[in-house]
Design a protein around this motif. Sequence first.
Motif, PDB file in Angstrom:
ATOM      1  N   UNK A 100       0.834  -1.212   0.000  1.00  0.00           N
ATOM      2  CA  UNK A 100       0.000   0.000   0.000  1.00  0.00           C
ATOM      3  C   UNK A 100       0.860   1.250   0.000  1.00  0.00           C
ATOM      4  N   UNK A 101       0.349   2.366  -0.531  1.00  0.00           N
ATOM      5  CA  UNK A 101       1.119   3.612  -0.547  1.00  0.00           C
ATOM      6  C   UNK A 101       1.539   3.997   0.869  1.00  0.00           C
ATOM      7  N   UNK A 102       2.718   4.582   0.996  1.00  0.00           N
ATOM      8  CA  UNK A 102       3.293   4.889   2.315  1.00  0.00           C
ATOM      9  C   UNK A 102       2.326   5.730   3.158  1.00  0.00           C
ATOM     10  N   UNK A 103       1.670   6.693   2.522  1.00  0.00           N
ATOM     11  CA  UNK A 103       0.723   7.545   3.278  1.00  0.00           C
ATOM     12  C   UNK A 103      -0.392   6.698   3.877  1.00  0.00           C
ATOM     13  N   UNK A 104      -0.869   5.706   3.130  1.00  0.00           N
ATOM     14  CA  UNK A 104      -1.910   4.810   3.657  1.00  0.00           C
ATOM     15  C   UNK A 104      -1.334   3.924   4.762  1.00  0.00           C
ATOM     16  N   UNK A 105      -0.085   3.490   4.573  1.00  0.00           N
ATOM     17  CA  UNK A 105       0.545   2.644   5.588  1.00  0.00           C
ATOM     18  C   UNK A 105       0.721   3.423   6.888  1.00  0.00           C
ATOM     19  N   UNK A 106       1.118   4.682   6.772  1.00  0.00           N
ATOM     20  CA  UNK A 106       1.264   5.537   7.964  1.00  0.00           C
ATOM     21  C   UNK A 106      -0.098   5.703   8.639  1.00  0.00           C
ATOM     22  N   UNK A 107      -1.122   5.871   7.821  1.00  0.00           N
ATOM     23  CA  UNK A 107      -2.476   5.961   8.374  1.00  0.00           C
ATOM     24  C   UNK A 107      -2.863   4.693   9.080  1.00  0.00           C
ATOM     25  N   UNK A 281     -13.990   2.947  -2.123  1.00  0.00           N
ATOM     26  CA  UNK A 281     -13.701   1.909  -3.112  1.00  0.00           C
ATOM     27  C   UNK A 281     -12.198   1.678  -3.273  1.00  0.00           C
ATOM     28  N   UNK A 282     -11.392   2.743  -3.269  1.00  0.00           N
ATOM     29  CA  UNK A 282     -10.004   2.605  -3.719  1.00  0.00           C
ATOM     30  C   UNK A 282      -8.984   2.589  -2.582  1.00  0.00           C
ATOM     31  N   UNK A 283      -9.470   2.560  -1.336  1.00  0.00           N
ATOM     32  CA  UNK A 283      -8.552   2.442  -0.187  1.00  0.00           C
ATOM     33  C   UNK A 283      -7.857   1.082  -0.266  1.00  0.00           C
ATOM     34  N   UNK A 284      -6.532   1.084  -0.150  1.00  0.00           N
ATOM     35  CA  UNK A 284      -5.746  -0.150  -0.221  1.00  0.00           C
ATOM     36  C   UNK A 284      -5.993  -0.903  -1.531  1.00  0.00           C
ATOM     37  N   UNK A 285      -6.187  -0.129  -2.605  1.00  0.00           N
ATOM     38  CA  UNK A 285      -6.475  -0.671  -3.959  1.00  0.00           C
ATOM     39  C   UNK A 285      -7.708  -1.561  -3.928  1.00  0.00           C
ATOM     40  N   UNK A 317      -3.545   7.885  -9.459  1.00  0.00           N
ATOM     41  CA  UNK A 317      -2.187   7.632  -9.932  1.00  0.00           C
ATOM     42  C   UNK A 317      -1.679   6.289  -9.400  1.00  0.00           C
ATOM     43  N   UNK A 318      -1.187   5.446 -10.292  1.00  0.00           N
ATOM     44  CA  UNK A 318      -0.628   4.139  -9.918  1.00  0.00           C
ATOM     45  C   UNK A 318       0.881   4.303  -9.757  1.00  0.00           C
ATOM     46  N   UNK A 319       1.456   3.558  -8.814  1.00  0.00           N
ATOM     47  CA  UNK A 319       2.906   3.647  -8.660  1.00  0.00           C
ATOM     48  C   UNK A 319       3.391   2.933  -7.423  1.00  0.00           C
ATOM     49  N   UNK A 320       4.664   3.134  -7.138  1.00  0.00           N
ATOM     50  CA  UNK A 320       5.282   2.486  -5.984  1.00  0.00           C
ATOM     51  C   UNK A 320       4.846   3.178  -4.702  1.00  0.00           C
ATOM     52  N   UNK A 321       4.816   2.397  -3.625  1.00  0.00           N
ATOM     53  CA  UNK A 321       4.334   2.939  -2.352  1.00  0.00           C
ATOM     54  C   UNK A 321       5.161   4.088  -1.837  1.00  0.00           C
ATOM     55  N   UNK A 322       6.436   4.125  -2.210  1.00  0.00           N
ATOM     56  CA  UNK A 322       7.314   5.189  -1.714  1.00  0.00           C
ATOM     57  C   UNK A 322       7.106   6.512  -2.435  1.00  0.00           C
ATOM     58  N   UNK A 323       6.386   6.494  -3.534  1.00  0.00           N
ATOM     59  CA  UNK A 323       6.144   7.734  -4.298  1.00  0.00           C
ATOM     60  C   UNK A 323       4.959   8.471  -3.660  1.00  0.00           C
ATOM     61  N   UNK A 329      -1.606   1.081  -5.193  1.00  0.00           N
ATOM     62  CA  UNK A 329      -0.456   0.176  -5.184  1.00  0.00           C
ATOM     63  C   UNK A 329      -0.780  -1.124  -5.895  1.00  0.00           C
ATOM     64  N   UNK A 330       0.145  -2.072  -5.854  1.00  0.00           N
ATOM     65  CA  UNK A 330      -0.097  -3.377  -6.491  1.00  0.00           C
ATOM     66  C   UNK A 330      -1.088  -4.213  -5.690  1.00  0.00           C
ATOM     67  N   UNK A 331      -1.700  -5.214  -6.328  1.00  0.00           N
ATOM     68  CA  UNK A 331      -2.490  -6.171  -5.555  1.00  0.00           C
ATOM     69  C   UNK A 331      -1.507  -7.116  -4.868  1.00  0.00           C
ATOM     70  N   UNK A 332      -1.986  -7.809  -3.881  1.00  0.00           N
ATOM     71  CA  UNK A 332      -1.077  -8.561  -2.995  1.00  0.00           C
ATOM     72  C   UNK A 332      -0.345  -9.684  -3.714  1.00  0.00           C
ATOM     73  N   UNK A 333      -0.993 -10.333  -4.647  1.00  0.00           N
ATOM     74  CA  UNK A 333      -0.305 -11.442  -5.336  1.00  0.00           C
ATOM     75  C   UNK A 333      -1.010 -11.803  -6.640  1.00  0.00           C
ATOM     76  N   UNK A 334      -0.432 -12.753  -7.345  1.00  0.00           N
ATOM     77  CA  UNK A 334      -0.948 -13.142  -8.671  1.00  0.00           C
ATOM     78  C   UNK A 334      -2.352 -13.724  -8.552  1.00  0.00           C
TER      79      UNK A 334
END
Length: 482
Positions: A100-107, A281-285, A317-323, A329-334
């Motif tokens: 998850x995006x860093x801001x969401x992780x901090x939350x 809808x889009x919290x934590x992808x 915007x899609x991207x890496x959690x550190x951005x 962010x990505x989904x957890x797995x395939x």
Amino acid sequence: MMNEKQVDLKQAALIGVNWIPCSGSNTLKVFNPASGELLGTVPKLSEEQVRYAITTAERAFNSWRKTSINERCAVLNNWYQKIKENEERLASIITLEQGKPFAEALGEVRYAASYVKWYAQPALQDNGSAMPNGSEGESLKTITEPVGVCAAITPWNFPAAMLTRKVAPALAVGCSMIIKPAPETPFTALALSELALLAGVPPGMINVVTGDAQLIGDTVCTSKQVKKLSFTGSTAVGRHLMRACASTVKRLSLELGGNAPFIVCSDADIDKAVEGAMQSKFRNAGQTCVCANAFYVHDSLYDRFASAFEKRIKALSLGLGGDPHTDIGPLINERALEKVEALVRDAREKGGKIVYGGERWAESERWYLPTLITEATTDMRCVQEEVFGPVAPLVRYSDEDSLIASLRAQDTGLAAYFYSESLKRIHDLAAELEVGMVGVNTGVISDPAMPFGGVKSSGLGREGGRQGITEYLETKYIKLCY
Ligand SMILES: NC(=O)c1ccc[n+]([C@@H]2O[C@H](COP(=O)([O-])OP(=O)(O)OC[C@H]3O[C@@H](n4cnc5c(N)ncnc54)[C@H](O)[C@@H]3O)[C@@H](O)[C@H]2O)c1
Ligand SMILES: O=C[C@H](O)CS(=O)(=O)O
């Protein structure tokens, strides 16, 4: 955000004060869902080691239960402080292992800490009651006692909050805990547990067992020493664990799958509804149990809502959690990606219009594009099943009574949301929806001071609020004649 070298991932299980390192190839590998790179490993504990953790927890419980409420709350406050002091490090671990995006992780870390703070209040505890007017020579009273050794099995989507939401009330009343974190996200649990030890939580009160889920689950469920299981995860696994606990008649808290309807009534404020829809809808992808799953929009507002919603979705915007600009962010797995693809394919085959998204991100196949499906119908899998991804199907409705009747017929009953400016409609709908939690003119409902949980196949019991503490208490009635 810190990288994996800076955060020093604890690659071990915890039993008592002992960190059990990996040995040989008997390990679980943990991957970064954004890059697929190996983050580290944790040990696969044997049944014997899990049983040792249970005995260690029982020994710790027998002394911790004798402490005073104030002593226990003081230690919880220390733990809260340690979490706050380490929030950036903990959030970095969450982003690395969950994506998850860093801001969401901090939350999430702050939300997780708020449960520790909430249960560090001595006045919150239920200490029993006395009958003021018993008969002459009699006194009737009740006292409460900690359930004992508890087990917690937690999911990957909120690796910090789902842990503290169970462990904090347990510790507050004197119970010890054996935690089995999700194999995708063990490092958050291990980091939080290390901070608990540093905060003065006695060794053995928190144990983190990693390894084969079935083996650990069967061991704790069939152990007479374990008096309660708290599980958060899918309904299928919840049912399995419920059956497995039957032989020892354990106390159970089950926070299971959802399928939250998001209803835009004919008198809704569209701008508020779109804002709430984006938040929910889009919290934590889209990977939360209380995400709005399908949207039911009154015919008179459908086109306006769809157009405004589409505009906001396209801006994600899609991207890496550190951005810092990343929303998704990505989904957890395939497996998760393939499930979302199957649900969208089904919608397309059944006449749904994929207005935006509908496929993996061109930059990386580990992301799924935020997706809007209009003209969705109730026979589609993405409406009937929990999507657990960034896909928003919009169903058109005209008759509210038949809509509510169809929603009440669903097996799930965790959360529901609706937007209306009519007090009568708000009163009626909130009463008619068969769920544990209702958001009215809001898309975000979770709060440590309020009971979180569902009805029907979405679970048993509540976490958070006052009720969250009674899940870890037994009541004893004492009649004294003198
Ligand atoms: N109601 C809630 O509060 C809540 C919160 C988060 C997730 N969920 C639900 O969980 C699902 C997604 O999360 P998930 O994929 O981690 O769920 P999951 O049920 O697959 O896994 C949850 C946990 O159970 C463990 N587990 C799996 N099989 C087990 C077994 N046989 N014995 C013992 N443990 C076992 C996993 O290792 C993990 O730790 C969704 O349905 C979501 O709605 C519900
Ligand atoms: O996914 C399940 C979590 O319980 C959602 S929340 O973080 O409590 O809102």
